[in-house]
Design a protein around this motif. Structure first.
Motif, PDB file in Angstrom:
ATOM      1  N   GLY A  93      -1.858  25.458 -16.885  1.00 45.52           N
ATOM      2  CA  GLY A  93      -0.884  25.777 -15.842  1.00 45.52           C
ATOM      3  C   GLY A  93      -1.082  24.968 -14.571  1.00 45.52           C
ATOM      4  N   ARG A  94      -0.122  25.080 -13.664  1.00 42.92           N
ATOM      5  CA  ARG A  94      -0.143  24.284 -12.440  1.00 42.92           C
ATOM      6  C   ARG A  94      -1.314  24.646 -11.522  1.00 42.92           C
ATOM      7  NH1 ARG A  94       1.616  27.471  -8.432  1.00 42.92           N
ATOM      8  NH2 ARG A  94       2.764  29.357  -9.005  1.00 42.92           N
ATOM      9  N   LYS A  95      -1.758  25.900 -11.545  1.00 41.73           N
ATOM     10  CA  LYS A  95      -2.873  26.300 -10.677  1.00 41.73           C
ATOM     11  C   LYS A  95      -4.150  25.565 -11.083  1.00 41.73           C
ATOM     12  CE  LYS A  95      -1.672  29.635  -7.701  1.00 41.73           C
ATOM     13  NZ  LYS A  95      -2.027  31.031  -8.024  1.00 41.73           N
ATOM     14  N   ALA A  96      -4.333  25.350 -12.380  1.00 41.82           N
ATOM     15  CA  ALA A  96      -5.513  24.615 -12.845  1.00 41.82           C
ATOM     16  C   ALA A  96      -5.473  23.193 -12.316  1.00 41.82           C
ATOM     17  CB  ALA A  96      -5.580  24.621 -14.372  1.00 41.82           C
ATOM     18  N   PHE A  97      -4.275  22.614 -12.296  1.00 39.52           N
ATOM     19  CA  PHE A  97      -4.124  21.263 -11.752  1.00 39.52           C
ATOM     20  C   PHE A  97      -4.462  21.253 -10.268  1.00 39.52           C
ATOM     21  CE2 PHE A  97      -1.415  18.150  -9.567  1.00 39.52           C
ATOM     22  CZ  PHE A  97      -1.885  16.988 -10.145  1.00 39.52           C
ATOM     23  N   ALA A  98      -3.984  22.265  -9.529  1.00 39.06           N
ATOM     24  CA  ALA A  98      -4.238  22.329  -8.089  1.00 39.06           C
ATOM     25  C   ALA A  98      -5.729  22.432  -7.792  1.00 39.06           C
ATOM     26  CB  ALA A  98      -3.495  23.524  -7.478  1.00 39.06           C
ATOM     27  N   VAL A  99      -6.445  23.223  -8.589  1.00 35.06           N
ATOM     28  CA  VAL A  99      -7.894  23.347  -8.405  1.00 35.06           C
ATOM     29  C   VAL A  99      -8.574  22.012  -8.668  1.00 35.06           C
ATOM     30  CG1 VAL A  99      -9.983  24.405  -9.325  1.00 35.06           C
ATOM     31  CG2 VAL A  99      -7.980  25.818  -8.881  1.00 35.06           C
ATOM     32  N   GLY A 100      -8.152  21.315  -9.715  1.00 36.72           N
ATOM     33  CA  GLY A 100      -8.733  20.009 -10.018  1.00 36.72           C
ATOM     34  C   GLY A 100      -8.484  18.998  -8.919  1.00 36.72           C
ATOM     35  N   VAL A 101      -7.274  19.013  -8.348  1.00 37.18           N
ATOM     36  CA  VAL A 101      -6.954  18.099  -7.254  1.00 37.18           C
ATOM     37  C   VAL A 101      -7.817  18.416  -6.034  1.00 37.18           C
ATOM     38  CG1 VAL A 101      -5.154  17.463  -5.586  1.00 37.18           C
ATOM     39  CG2 VAL A 101      -4.627  17.579  -8.026  1.00 37.18           C
ATOM     40  N   ALA A 102      -8.009  19.704  -5.751  1.00 33.63           N
ATOM     41  CA  ALA A 102      -8.838  20.089  -4.611  1.00 33.63           C
ATOM     42  C   ALA A 102     -10.267  19.574  -4.774  1.00 33.63           C
ATOM     43  CB  ALA A 102      -8.845  21.612  -4.447  1.00 33.63           C
ATOM     44  N   PHE A 103     -10.789  19.664  -5.988  1.00 33.03           N
ATOM     45  CA  PHE A 103     -12.135  19.156  -6.238  1.00 33.03           C
ATOM     46  C   PHE A 103     -12.179  17.651  -6.049  1.00 33.03           C
ATOM     47  CE2 PHE A 103     -15.240  17.303  -9.201  1.00 33.03           C
ATOM     48  CZ  PHE A 103     -16.396  17.870  -8.706  1.00 33.03           C
ATOM     49  N   THR A 104     -11.152  16.955  -6.555  1.00 28.71           N
ATOM     50  CA  THR A 104     -11.098  15.502  -6.406  1.00 28.71           C
ATOM     51  C   THR A 104     -11.041  15.112  -4.941  1.00 28.71           C
ATOM     52  OG1 THR A 104      -9.982  15.269  -8.534  1.00 28.71           O
ATOM     53  CG2 THR A 104      -9.804  13.427  -7.012  1.00 28.71           C
ATOM     54  N   ASN A 105     -10.223  15.840  -4.157  1.00 31.30           N
ATOM     55  CA  ASN A 105     -10.118  15.550  -2.728  1.00 31.30           C
ATOM     56  C   ASN A 105     -11.454  15.757  -2.023  1.00 31.30           C
ATOM     57  OD1 ASN A 105      -7.440  14.919  -3.001  1.00 31.30           O
ATOM     58  ND2 ASN A 105      -6.692  16.911  -2.317  1.00 31.30           N
ATOM     59  N   LEU A 106     -12.167  16.824  -2.394  1.00 29.19           N
ATOM     60  CA  LEU A 106     -13.470  17.084  -1.785  1.00 29.19           C
ATOM     61  C   LEU A 106     -14.453  15.979  -2.132  1.00 29.19           C
ATOM     62  CD1 LEU A 106     -15.457  18.851  -0.230  1.00 29.19           C
ATOM     63  CD2 LEU A 106     -15.835  20.166  -2.324  1.00 29.19           C
ATOM     64  N   GLN A 107     -14.432  15.545  -3.398  1.00 27.71           N
ATOM     65  CA  GLN A 107     -15.332  14.466  -3.801  1.00 27.71           C
ATOM     66  C   GLN A 107     -15.013  13.182  -3.049  1.00 27.71           C
ATOM     67  OE1 GLN A 107     -17.472  16.718  -5.166  1.00 27.71           O
ATOM     68  NE2 GLN A 107     -18.113  14.925  -6.305  1.00 27.71           N
ATOM     69  N   SER A 108     -13.729  12.911  -2.827  1.00 29.89           N
ATOM     70  CA  SER A 108     -13.334  11.726  -2.072  1.00 29.89           C
ATOM     71  C   SER A 108     -13.809  11.821  -0.621  1.00 29.89           C
ATOM     72  CB  SER A 108     -11.812  11.555  -2.117  1.00 29.89           C
ATOM     73  OG  SER A 108     -11.367  11.361  -3.440  1.00 29.89           O
ATOM     74  N   PHE A 109     -13.701  13.010  -0.053  1.00 26.57           N
ATOM     75  CA  PHE A 109     -14.149  13.262   1.316  1.00 26.57           C
ATOM     76  C   PHE A 109     -15.646  12.984   1.441  1.00 26.57           C
ATOM     77  CE2 PHE A 109     -14.708  16.841   4.672  1.00 26.57           C
ATOM     78  CZ  PHE A 109     -14.659  15.923   5.706  1.00 26.57           C
ATOM     79  N   ILE A 110     -16.414  13.511   0.504  1.00 23.24           N
ATOM     80  CA  ILE A 110     -17.866  13.318   0.528  1.00 23.24           C
ATOM     81  C   ILE A 110     -18.222  11.846   0.333  1.00 23.24           C
ATOM     82  CG2 ILE A 110     -20.018  13.835  -0.691  1.00 23.24           C
ATOM     83  CD1 ILE A 110     -18.810  16.604  -1.323  1.00 23.24           C
ATOM     84  N   ALA A 111     -17.564  11.196  -0.638  1.00 25.96           N
ATOM     85  CA  ALA A 111     -17.860   9.785  -0.906  1.00 25.96           C
ATOM     86  C   ALA A 111     -17.587   8.918   0.317  1.00 25.96           C
ATOM     87  CB  ALA A 111     -17.036   9.300  -2.093  1.00 25.96           C
ATOM     88  N   ALA A 112     -16.488   9.198   1.021  1.00 23.22           N
ATOM     89  CA  ALA A 112     -16.158   8.422   2.222  1.00 23.22           C
ATOM     90  C   ALA A 112     -17.124   8.716   3.361  1.00 23.22           C
ATOM     91  CB  ALA A 112     -14.724   8.728   2.653  1.00 23.22           C
ATOM     92  N   ALA A 113     -17.615   9.953   3.420  1.00 24.32           N
ATOM     93  CA  ALA A 113     -18.468  10.363   4.535  1.00 24.32           C
ATOM     94  C   ALA A 113     -19.903   9.866   4.415  1.00 24.32           C
ATOM     95  CB  ALA A 113     -18.465  11.893   4.645  1.00 24.32           C
ATOM     96  N   LEU A 114     -20.420   9.751   3.211  1.00 23.10           N
ATOM     97  CA  LEU A 114     -21.853   9.473   3.039  1.00 23.10           C
ATOM     98  C   LEU A 114     -22.337   8.200   3.745  1.00 23.10           C
ATOM     99  CD1 LEU A 114     -22.535  10.691  -0.604  1.00 23.10           C
ATOM    100  CD2 LEU A 114     -23.499  11.614   1.516  1.00 23.10           C
ATOM    101  N   PRO A 115     -21.629   7.059   3.662  1.00 20.03           N
ATOM    102  CA  PRO A 115     -22.122   5.877   4.389  1.00 20.03           C
ATOM    103  C   PRO A 115     -22.210   6.105   5.898  1.00 20.03           C
ATOM    104  CG  PRO A 115     -20.474   5.252   2.766  1.00 20.03           C
ATOM    105  CD  PRO A 115     -20.450   6.743   2.844  1.00 20.03           C
ATOM    106  N   LEU A 116     -21.218   6.804   6.458  1.00 18.18           N
ATOM    107  CA  LEU A 116     -21.244   7.092   7.895  1.00 18.18           C
ATOM    108  C   LEU A 116     -22.344   8.092   8.230  1.00 18.18           C
ATOM    109  CD1 LEU A 116     -17.422   7.310   8.691  1.00 18.18           C
ATOM    110  CD2 LEU A 116     -18.969   5.399   9.045  1.00 18.18           C
ATOM    111  N   MET A 117     -22.584   9.045   7.340  1.00 21.68           N
ATOM    112  CA  MET A 117     -23.647  10.018   7.567  1.00 21.68           C
ATOM    113  C   MET A 117     -25.015   9.341   7.543  1.00 21.68           C
ATOM    114  SD  MET A 117     -22.157  13.157   5.257  1.00 21.68           S
ATOM    115  CE  MET A 117     -23.572  14.232   5.521  1.00 21.68           C
ATOM    116  N   ARG A 118     -25.187   8.343   6.672  1.00 24.36           N
ATOM    117  CA  ARG A 118     -26.458   7.602   6.653  1.00 24.36           C
ATOM    118  C   ARG A 118     -26.648   6.824   7.957  1.00 24.36           C
ATOM    119  NH1 ARG A 118     -24.496   6.302   1.280  1.00 24.36           N
ATOM    120  NH2 ARG A 118     -25.461   7.727  -0.224  1.00 24.36           N
ATOM    121  N   ARG A 119     -25.556   6.239   8.445  1.00 26.69           N
ATOM    122  CA  ARG A 119     -25.632   5.549   9.730  1.00 26.69           C
ATOM    123  C   ARG A 119     -26.009   6.509  10.848  1.00 26.69           C
ATOM    124  NH1 ARG A 119     -20.023   2.845  10.462  1.00 26.69           N
ATOM    125  NH2 ARG A 119     -20.636   3.181  12.638  1.00 26.69           N
TER     126      ARG A 119
END
Length: 262
Positions: A68-94
């Motif tokens: 169902g669509r809710k399962a897709f929404a949960v998956g997208v939310a996880f993907t967005n969070l992973q993208s957020f973390i991936a983008a943040a890590l280099p700046l966090m190391r700095r």
């Protein structure tokens, strides 16, 4: 509840959801029941519960079940969070390398801040609340930085719902104190946790903005109070604010024209 502490019906429903996710063309109830080792009646009951909540859907023309669509929404939310973390890590190391202290990334969830990523200090004694750790919003630098972007009535509703936690002698204890602190955060562009969550620990935080101009999360530096003194906090705050703005741009975010009360 089983002895493992899990709920059997939830385990079974998730097992069916995982099976549905592997079959893009859909699958029949009898096939799902056989694969899961469940009675068809049990399988149907679980599937209809998933369907009612939007996590599964039934195609009556082909007699097949799909994700169902809710399962897709949960998956997208996880993907967005992973993208957020991936983008943040280099700046966090700095940020960690520049300050020698622990850099944290957090998001807001139901009146608490969850630490979703962290780059630890290399000092022998470090300020660490591991990823997955939670803190009440009004005891957290990241939490206060995020909610300072909210309208005043939304902040008051949050406090009314979740209360104010008196975790240390410095914790905020009244709505008047919250209003004063929030106004100072709006003026500075960054927030303090001045030993409000844990005695002997300080934190400076600023907000990261999404593409829609909404708060996406918080970026912070945390340290022992003896290393992050009161006089050091404004300079640290400006550094964290600048990195949070840089992360905002990396994420394609947009800072609203007015970031105070709306």
């Amino acid at each position: 509840m089983e002895r493992t502490g899990t709920v059997q019906s939830v385990d079974r429903a998730l097992m069916l959801l995982e099976a549905l996710a592997t079959r893009l063309e859909g699958t029949r109830l009898s096939d799902l029941a056989r694969e899961a080792g469940l009675a068809p009646s049990t399988t149907h009951r679980l599937l209809t519960t998933l369907e009612r909540n939007g996590f599964a859907q039934f195609d009556p023309m082909r007699s097949k079940w799909h994700v169902g669509r809710k399962a897709f929404a949960v998956g997208v939310a996880f993907t967005n969070l992973q993208s957020f973390i991936a983008a943040a890590l280099p700046l966090m190391r700095r940020l960690r390398d520049a300050t020698k202290e622990t850099a944290n990334l957090g998001i807001l969830e139901d009146g608490e801040v969850i630490t979703v990523a962290q780059v630890g200090s290399r000092e022998i004694i470090r300020a660490i609340s591991a990823p997955g750790g939670r803190a009440p919003v009004m005891n957290s630098g990241m939490g206060k930085a995020i909610v300072a972007t909210w309208p005043d009535d939304a902040i008051e509703a949050l406090v009314a719902r979740h209360g104010l936690r008196r975790l240390t002698r410095r914790s905020l204890r009244s709505m008047a104190a919250v209003r004063e602190d929030i106004e100072a955060i709006r003026q500075r562009g960054y927030a303090y946790d001045d030993e409000e969550f844990t005695s002997g620990m300080r934190c400076v935080a600023s907000v990261v903005w999404s593409a829609t101009g909404e708060p996406l999360g918080g970026l912070s530096v945390s340290a022992l109070a003896e290393r992050l003194t009161v006089s050091d906090m404004p300079a640290m705050g400006e550094r964290v604010r600048d990195l949070a703005l840089e992360l905002t741009h990396v994420m394609g975010g947009r800072v609203p024209p007015a970031t105070g009360a709306r």
